[in-house]
Design an enzyme around this catalytic site. Structure first.
Site, PDB file in Angstrom:
ATOM      1  N   LEU A  45       0.873  -1.181   0.000  1.00 62.30           N
ATOM      2  CA  LEU A  45       0.000   0.000   0.000  1.00 62.30           C
ATOM      3  C   LEU A  45       0.901   1.219   0.000  1.00 62.30           C
ATOM      4  O   LEU A  45       1.859   1.272   0.762  1.00 62.30           O
ATOM      5  CB  LEU A  45      -0.870  -0.035   1.259  1.00 62.30           C
ATOM      6  N   ASP A  47       0.201   5.592  -1.445  1.00 65.73           N
ATOM      7  CA  ASP A  47      -0.603   6.807  -1.216  1.00 65.73           C
ATOM      8  C   ASP A  47      -2.101   6.569  -0.996  1.00 65.73           C
ATOM      9  O   ASP A  47      -2.711   5.753  -1.694  1.00 65.73           O
ATOM     10  CB  ASP A  47      -0.526   7.730  -2.436  1.00 65.73           C
TER      11      ASP A  47
HETATM   12  C1  FRU Z   1       3.986   9.180  -4.216  1.00 62.63           C
HETATM   13  C2  FRU Z   1       3.904   8.606  -5.623  1.00 62.63           C
HETATM   14  C3  FRU Z   1       3.017   9.457  -6.504  1.00 62.63           C
HETATM   15  C4  FRU Z   1       2.592   8.488  -7.571  1.00 62.63           C
HETATM   16  C5  FRU Z   1       2.401   7.226  -6.765  1.00 62.63           C
HETATM   17  C6  FRU Z   1       2.723   5.960  -7.510  1.00 62.63           C
HETATM   18  O1  FRU Z   1       4.280   8.223  -3.274  1.00 62.63           O
HETATM   19  O2  FRU Z   1       5.198   8.462  -6.192  1.00 62.63           O
HETATM   20  O3  FRU Z   1       3.664  10.617  -6.996  1.00 62.63           O
HETATM   21  O4  FRU Z   1       1.419   8.884  -8.206  1.00 62.63           O
HETATM   22  O5  FRU Z   1       3.257   7.329  -5.648  1.00 62.63           O
HETATM   23  O6  FRU Z   1       2.397   4.830  -6.745  1.00 62.63           O
END
Ligand code: FRU
Length: 479
Positions: A45, A47
């Site tokens: 998991l 964001d």
């Molecule tokens: C931040 C990030 C975002 C991207 C996502 C990919 O943690 O790098 O910028 O959209 O995670 O999982």
């Protein structure tokens, strides 16, 4: 086991049931599963995504890679809640299944339009030379979990940004829809772009300008920008990767920062009179915090308790990452406060007084008071010898320190084992939420926050008070 690029981007359908069952069984054997924090049963998991309100329920999605503790082909997993404390996975997964998101449905936001939930996300695509392409895409999710993706990209990559352009946040302000998107300029500086929806359509976006928030210009990329309004003041939460520590000191590999403005000039894309940059959380891991204004206006946030490019002790169990509690954001005397929503008190069971304990469930809340001119030291996740997560609250010197160097399995050592933050010499309170391998410490009901993980040994379940006049309550928490 670390995965090869090929394994990380293998289509989901090519993973065999046998492989998946092995991963599931391995994850289930971990001693560190949380009880009242959202985490994956297996897989990674990262964001929080699409945090919103839709048809009488709170919606929270998360970035997900199912096949081990790795960042690979990402999808969104849906969870729902009626109280912002109990989140239930619905089984709906939004998959990367079009040419505009073939290598991952990356982060984004959501908002109700008509009787559907509009999902605004970044499509991550790699071409045949493994060069990254980025698309800002949309789709409408119905209440049965069916996502109808818009077949064309909603916002194309502008010429003045690199392929690092992502994480659209949609928000509604004074009768109009806007979106901000994290970006990297051609000379590799992080910044944010502001768009506006033409005639309130989620399909039709026009560029307003590069957001002026007195950006220090030292980061190389800004991820996950979020703008919320509290008492009509704009509060910008963002993740400036590579931020110069001379601008503001921080301990984690990548910081999650914020600024409070006095007003928002939508025509010129300006956050007027922004505060200095400030650290959103003083602990070891909070990243990609997502915030939004609920239909009644209150500002809510939730953070990923985890960081990119860090290996975690749970990796060997084929899972990684957890969500923070949902925090309500308020402003008091011009300062940002973050505190769990009121319903968290519904988890409280019997009240006991705060004292030495040889054994707890490692699933509890402490509500503590510290006097002016005092120093207190106590250990959570403590073993018989008083070794665990040390917390020192020194109101006389005006600082709080937490030290996890003796709390179970060590990791991310390059970034140090303690964190501290200044406090005023005044009576101080702490509400501390402990959940198996997560801690969230709220000083003065959210004036300062320390969030992080520890991975205790089996015998690290106690509380040892080492020093000082700390008094307070202990509540067992039951989910
Ligand atoms: C931040 C990030 C975002 C991207 C996502 C990919 O943690 O790098 O910028 O959209 O995670 O999982």
């Amino acid at each position: 086991m670390s995965l090869t690029t090929e394994q990380r981007y293998k289509p989901y359908s090519e993973w065999t049931e046998e492989e998946i069952n092995k991963i599931k069984a391995n994850a289930a054997s971990s001693p560190w599963h949380t009880t009242f924090h959202v985490e994956p049963h297996y897989g990674l998991l990262n964001d929080p995504n699409g945090f919103s309100y839709f048809k009488g329920k709170w919606q929270l999605f998360y970035q997900y890679f199912p096949f081990g503790a790795a960042h690979g082909l990402k999808s969104w997993v849906q969870t729902e809640s009626t109280d912002l404390i109990h989140f239930k996975e619905t089984g709906t997964i939004l998959y990367p299944d079009t040419p505009l998101d073939s290598h991952g449905m990356y982060s984004g936001s959501a908002m109700q339009f008509g009787d559907k939930l509009f999902i605004f996300y970044t499509g991550n695509v790699r071409d045949k030379n493994w060069e990254r392409q980025t698309y800002q895409n949309g789709g409408l999710l119905d209440s049965n979990g069916h996502l109808e993706k818009v077949p064309q990209t909603l916002i194309a990559k502008p010429d003045d940004v690199t392929e690092h352009f992502r994480d659209p946040q949609i928000f509604f302000y004074k009768g109009e829809y806007y979106a901000i998107i994290g970006a990297q300029s051609l000379d590799k500086k992080g910044f944010i772009k502001l768009y506006k929806a033409a005639s309130n359509s989620y399909k039709d976006w026009t560029f307003v300008g590069d957001l002026d928030f007195e950006n220090d210009g030292t980061s190389y990329m800004i991820e996950c920008p979020n703008l919320v309004f509290i008492d009509d003041k704009p509060v910008l939460l963002y993740c400036p990767q590579g931020l110069d520590k001379k601008v503001i000191d921080y301990g984690n590999i990548y910081p999650n920062m914020y600024k409070i403005g006095q007003a928002f000039d939508t025509e010129n894309a300006v956050i007027i009179d922004p505060s200095e940059i400030q650290n959103l959380d003083y602990g070891f891991e909070v990243y990609a915090t997502q915030a939004f204004n609920a239909p009644n206006g209150r500002a809510l946030s939730i953070s990923w308790i985890g960081l990119p490019d860090v290996e975690y002790p749970t990796d060997k169990y084929d899972y990684q990452g957890a969500m923070s509690l949902v925090k309500e954001l308020t402003l008091k005397d011009g300062k940002l406060y973050q505190y769990p929503v009121e319903a968290i008190t519904s988890l409280r069971q019997d009240e006991e007084s705060f004292e030495n304990k040889t054994r707890t469930s490692n699933s509890y809340e402490l509500e503590l008071q510290f006097d002016k001119d005092s120093r207190s030291e106590f250990v959570l996740f403590s073993d018989q010898d008083g070794k665990g997560l040390t917390v020192i609250v020194d109101t006389a010197k005006g600082n709080i320190t937490i030290d996890r160097s003796q709390a179970g399995e060590q990791y991310a050592l390059d970034f140090g084992t303690s964190r501290s933050c200044p406090i005023e010499n005044a009576p101080t309170t702490a509400n501390i939420f402990i959940d198996k391998s997560v801690f969230e410490i709220f000083i003065n009901k959210g004036e300062k926050v320390f969030t992080g993980r520890v991975f205790p040994r089996e015998d690290q379940t106690g509380i040892t008070i080492k020093d000082g006049q700390v008094s307070g309550k202990y509540f067992e928490l039951k989910y």
